[in-house]
Design an enzyme around this catalytic site. Structure first.
Site, PDB file in Angstrom:
ATOM      1  N   VAL A  50       0.822  -1.210   0.000  1.00  0.00           N
ATOM      2  CA  VAL A  50       0.000   0.000   0.000  1.00  0.00           C
ATOM      3  C   VAL A  50       0.854   1.258   0.000  1.00  0.00           C
ATOM      4  O   VAL A  50       0.671   2.164  -0.819  1.00  0.00           O
ATOM      5  CB  VAL A  50      -0.941  -0.019   1.245  1.00  0.00           C
ATOM      6  N   ASP A  80      10.303   3.258   6.346  1.00  0.00           N
ATOM      7  CA  ASP A  80       9.917   1.892   6.679  1.00  0.00           C
ATOM      8  C   ASP A  80      10.823   1.410   7.807  1.00  0.00           C
ATOM      9  O   ASP A  80      12.030   1.690   7.811  1.00  0.00           O
ATOM     10  CB  ASP A  80      10.049   0.960   5.463  1.00  0.00           C
ATOM     11  N   ARG A 116      14.224  -3.404   3.642  1.00  0.00           N
ATOM     12  CA  ARG A 116      13.278  -2.853   2.653  1.00  0.00           C
ATOM     13  C   ARG A 116      13.805  -1.520   2.113  1.00  0.00           C
ATOM     14  O   ARG A 116      13.752  -1.260   0.921  1.00  0.00           O
ATOM     15  CB  ARG A 116      11.905  -2.686   3.329  1.00  0.00           C
ATOM     16  N   THR A 150      -1.875  -4.577   9.626  1.00  0.00           N
ATOM     17  CA  THR A 150      -2.840  -4.773  10.722  1.00  0.00           C
ATOM     18  C   THR A 150      -3.353  -6.216  10.627  1.00  0.00           C
ATOM     19  O   THR A 150      -4.471  -6.453  10.136  1.00  0.00           O
ATOM     20  CB  THR A 150      -4.008  -3.762  10.625  1.00  0.00           C
ATOM     21  N   CYS A 182      -6.146  -9.422   3.747  1.00  0.00           N
ATOM     22  CA  CYS A 182      -7.286  -8.495   3.732  1.00  0.00           C
ATOM     23  C   CYS A 182      -8.595  -9.250   3.925  1.00  0.00           C
ATOM     24  O   CYS A 182      -9.196  -9.171   4.991  1.00  0.00           O
ATOM     25  CB  CYS A 182      -7.320  -7.721   2.425  1.00  0.00           C
ATOM     26  N   ARG A 225       1.578 -14.308   2.356  1.00  0.00           N
ATOM     27  CA  ARG A 225       0.972 -14.192   3.685  1.00  0.00           C
ATOM     28  C   ARG A 225      -0.411 -14.833   3.719  1.00  0.00           C
ATOM     29  O   ARG A 225      -1.254 -14.555   2.873  1.00  0.00           O
ATOM     30  CB  ARG A 225       0.864 -12.716   4.095  1.00  0.00           C
TER      31      ARG A 225
HETATM   32  N1  NAD Z   1      -1.991  -5.229   0.346  1.00  0.00           N
HETATM   33  C1  NAD Z   1      -3.250  -4.955   0.045  1.00  0.00           C
HETATM   34  O1  NAD Z   1      -3.802  -5.434  -0.930  1.00  0.00           O
HETATM   35  C2  NAD Z   1      -4.045  -4.009   0.899  1.00  0.00           C
HETATM   36  C3  NAD Z   1      -5.175  -3.412   0.342  1.00  0.00           C
HETATM   37  C4  NAD Z   1      -5.900  -2.551   1.106  1.00  0.00           C
HETATM   38  C5  NAD Z   1      -5.528  -2.294   2.425  1.00  0.00           C
HETATM   39  N2  NAD Z   1      -4.447  -2.909   2.951  1.00  0.00           N
HETATM   40  C6  NAD Z   1      -4.080  -2.587   4.330  1.00  0.00           C
HETATM   41  O2  NAD Z   1      -2.987  -1.686   4.299  1.00  0.00           O
HETATM   42  C7  NAD Z   1      -2.120  -1.931   5.409  1.00  0.00           C
HETATM   43  C8  NAD Z   1      -0.719  -2.212   4.913  1.00  0.00           C
HETATM   44  O3  NAD Z   1      -0.763  -3.391   4.130  1.00  0.00           O
HETATM   45  P1  NAD Z   1       0.410  -3.807   3.148  1.00  0.00           P
HETATM   46  O4  NAD Z   1      -0.120  -4.934   2.330  1.00  0.00           O
HETATM   47  O5  NAD Z   1       0.960  -2.616   2.461  1.00  0.00           O
HETATM   48  O6  NAD Z   1       1.473  -4.371   4.191  1.00  0.00           O
HETATM   49  P2  NAD Z   1       2.984  -4.761   3.878  1.00  0.00           P
HETATM   50  O7  NAD Z   1       3.351  -5.784   4.880  1.00  0.00           O
HETATM   51  O8  NAD Z   1       3.172  -5.035   2.429  1.00  0.00           O
HETATM   52  O9  NAD Z   1       3.786  -3.427   4.195  1.00  0.00           O
HETATM   53  C9  NAD Z   1       3.833  -2.852   5.443  1.00  0.00           C
HETATM   54  C10 NAD Z   1       5.209  -2.186   5.612  1.00  0.00           C
HETATM   55  O10 NAD Z   1       5.185  -1.536   6.869  1.00  0.00           O
HETATM   56  C11 NAD Z   1       6.447  -1.712   7.479  1.00  0.00           C
HETATM   57  N3  NAD Z   1       6.276  -1.503   8.917  1.00  0.00           N
HETATM   58  C12 NAD Z   1       5.808  -2.353   9.842  1.00  0.00           C
HETATM   59  N4  NAD Z   1       5.758  -1.738  11.041  1.00  0.00           N
HETATM   60  C13 NAD Z   1       6.221  -0.484  10.850  1.00  0.00           C
HETATM   61  C14 NAD Z   1       6.412   0.633  11.702  1.00  0.00           C
HETATM   62  N5  NAD Z   1       6.100   0.583  12.991  1.00  0.00           N
HETATM   63  N6  NAD Z   1       6.901   1.757  11.175  1.00  0.00           N
HETATM   64  C15 NAD Z   1       7.226   1.810   9.861  1.00  0.00           C
HETATM   65  N7  NAD Z   1       7.067   0.802   9.003  1.00  0.00           N
HETATM   66  C16 NAD Z   1       6.556  -0.332   9.500  1.00  0.00           C
HETATM   67  C17 NAD Z   1       6.864  -3.114   7.090  1.00  0.00           C
HETATM   68  O11 NAD Z   1       8.270  -3.267   7.188  1.00  0.00           O
HETATM   69  C18 NAD Z   1       6.348  -3.210   5.660  1.00  0.00           C
HETATM   70  O12 NAD Z   1       7.333  -2.846   4.703  1.00  0.00           O
HETATM   71  C19 NAD Z   1      -2.750  -3.070   6.192  1.00  0.00           C
HETATM   72  O13 NAD Z   1      -3.578  -2.530   7.182  1.00  0.00           O
HETATM   73  C20 NAD Z   1      -3.595  -3.771   5.151  1.00  0.00           C
HETATM   74  O14 NAD Z   1      -4.674  -4.470   5.723  1.00  0.00           O
HETATM   75  C21 NAD Z   1      -3.671  -3.745   2.205  1.00  0.00           C
END
Ligand code: NAD
Length: 456
Positions: free
Chosen positions: A49, A67, A72, A117, A292, A357
């Site tokens: 995202v 990040d 990363r 999350t 999700c 995941r």
């Molecule tokens: N991937 C999807 O398709 C999607 C779609 C809609 C919503 N979401 C939501 O968006 C959010 C993020 O999802 P994602 O798929 O991008 O996750 P992801 O795991 O791909 O990326 C999250 C990033 O956050 C970093 N991170 C973790 N803790 C951190 C912190 N305290 N400070 C800074 N960086 C930190 C991780 O290292 C990782 O690179 C989630 O809540 C997810 O449910 C995801």
């Protein structure tokens, strides 16, 4: 609904009342933000995202990408996005400053948090990353800052959980000294038609001014347009029900699919007939994994249970979908003899993404291995290192035309798997072996005297 810019005639002060920015007039607001390029944004969490969002924002604003995973950050600085969402050329081109320590970044006006999350082993929200990110952002807030959450949460999390953490870490008052916003992310990784540019963005702010600011900022970089939700809780709720609704619809189709197997009916034939009605919803059976659809309904259920309301259908949908890996593994086990050689094609949680995941295919493989079958896995999209780290399996580097299996299982319809000639797929199967087509990967392959075919 407003698209691109804010329609209101009022004026808005970027920085929200503490004189950080010049007053920007209503009708030229969007232009002024672009021209002055004054707004400084930090995107926190650069995953599926956060990274595409940071890139989009960096086309118009000054953006820092933070990040917590230093690996990363090094990869991004070397123009490598392991999620496969952003090309090396785009990373090379972007002016984003990537950092692995938030405290060392210059002050900024708008923080956008997109950290994971997930759920814990009791299917309850695990807010660890969200809380940690909020503490870190709190340490960097200044008067007039705005913190927008994009992570999927239950209604109330932004204001009741994140707001107090930000207050504590910053020593500032939420809603007076700094402000909250929420904008759910709806991208669909691996799907170029539903990327950040092409999906309407829902925004909500703690005050009208914040909402207008967010509508303007996001509207500047998202051509699909902005939908302004009346408040943060509504925007949070909208996101979780979108995914809960999808989960329930798939669960219904999964349940009827299991019924059709008992009745000796072909699911696809039944669905094709039903789809001819104008209001029949076009869902397909399958494994529901990822972070999700299989997770967000639990966030909604948690919010309901906190209010002592027991959700029925949401959790029933989860139970059915969570049970599909076992159902599938047991059906496969019934089709083959003891200690069979099985080839599973596709391991990620969905087609054309490398994301493993919560992949339910991994669960299918585990169950089949426990049943003493020899399971081989081929996935041209997944990273073999990730597969090894996440489930201890070694991916086949390529398909060997000399190898024969008792069953070939089409688990994920990656384009590269669909592109393999059908004859090559059939040649992988021993005589009287079985082709298990979970995702309609090979709809045209029919059973013959020497080939059995089983479809979900
Ligand atoms: N991937 C999807 O398709 C999607 C779609 C809609 C919503 N979401 C939501 O968006 C959010 C993020 O999802 P994602 O798929 O991008 O996750 P992801 O795991 O791909 O990326 C999250 C990033 O956050 C970093 N991170 C973790 N803790 C951190 C912190 N305290 N400070 C800074 N960086 C930190 C991780 O290292 C990782 O690179 C989630 O809540 C997810 O449910 C995801």
């Amino acid at each position: 609904m407003c698209t691109g810019t804010v329609s209101s005639q009022s004026t808005i002060l970027l920085g929200l009342g503490h004189g950080k920015f010049t007053l920007v007039s209503d009708k030229n607001q969007k232009m002024n933000i672009n021209e002055q390029n004054e707004l400084k944004i930090t995107v926190v969490g650069l995953g599926y995202v956060g990274l595409p969002l940071a890139l989009a924002l960096a086309r118009k604003f000054s953006v820092i990408g933070y990040d917590a995973d230093p690996m990363r950050i090094s990869e991004l600085m070397a123009n490598k996005d392991r999620t496969g969402e952003v090309s090396a050329a785009k990373l090379l081109d972007t002016p984003i400053k990537f950092v692995s320590e938030l405290s060392k970044t210059p002050s900024c006006d708008l923080f956008i948090v997109a950290v994971p999350t997930p759920i814990d082993d009791k299917n309850k929200p695990n807010l660890h990353a969200l809380e940690k990110a909020s503490r870190e952002v709190g340490g960097c807030l200044s008067l007039g800052s705005v913190v927008v959450y994009e992570s999927t949460v239950f209604p109330g999390a932004t204001e009741d959980i994140c707001g107090p953490i930000l207050e504590e870490a910053s020593g500032l008052n939420c809603g007076e000294d700094f402000y909250l916003g929420y904008s759910p992310e709806r991208i669909n990784p691996g799907d170029k038609d539903h990327a950040i540019d092409s999906v309407t963005k829902v925004v909500a702010g703690q005050t009208q001014e914040v909402t207008k600011l967010l509508a303007s900022v996001y509207g500047t970089v998202i051509p699909a347009g902005i939908y302004v939700a009346p408040n943060i809780r509504t925007a949070e709720a909208a996101k979780v029900i979108e995914n809960a609704q999808r989960d329930i619809n798939i669960a219904f189709i999964n349940e009827v699919t299991m019924i059709f197997h008992h009745l000796g009916l072909n699911t696809e034939d039944v669905l094709a007939a039903a789809r001819t009605k104008w209001n029949f919803l076009d869902f397909r059976p399958g494994l529901v994994g990822g972070h999700c659809i299989g997770v967000d309904p639990y966030y909604l259920a948690y919010a309901a249970e906190k209010e002592e309301f027991k959700p029925e259908i949401i959790l029933a949908g989860r139970r059915i979908n969570d049970g599909m890996a076992r159902y599938l593994a047991e059906e496969i086990d019934r089709l083959v003899v003891d200690r069979s050689r099985l080839l599973v094609m596709g391991l990620t949680f969905k087609e054309n993404v490398s994301d493993l995941r919560n992949s339910q295919v991994i669960e299918v493989v585990r169950i089949l291995m426990k049943k003493n079958h020899y399971v081989h896995v081929f996935d041209p999209v997944a990273s073999s290192d990730d597969v090894k780290a996440i489930c201890g399996l070694s991916l086949l580097p390529k398909l060997d035309s000399e190898e024969r299996f008792d069953a070939v299982i089409g688990a994920v319809a990656h384009q590269e798997i669909c592109d393999i000639p059908l004859e090559s797929i059939k040649n992988l199967i021993k005589p009287r072996g079985v082709l298990v087509d979970v995702k309609q990967v090979w709809p045209s392959i029919k059973a013959t005297e020497t080939l059995r075919v089983w479809r979900l």
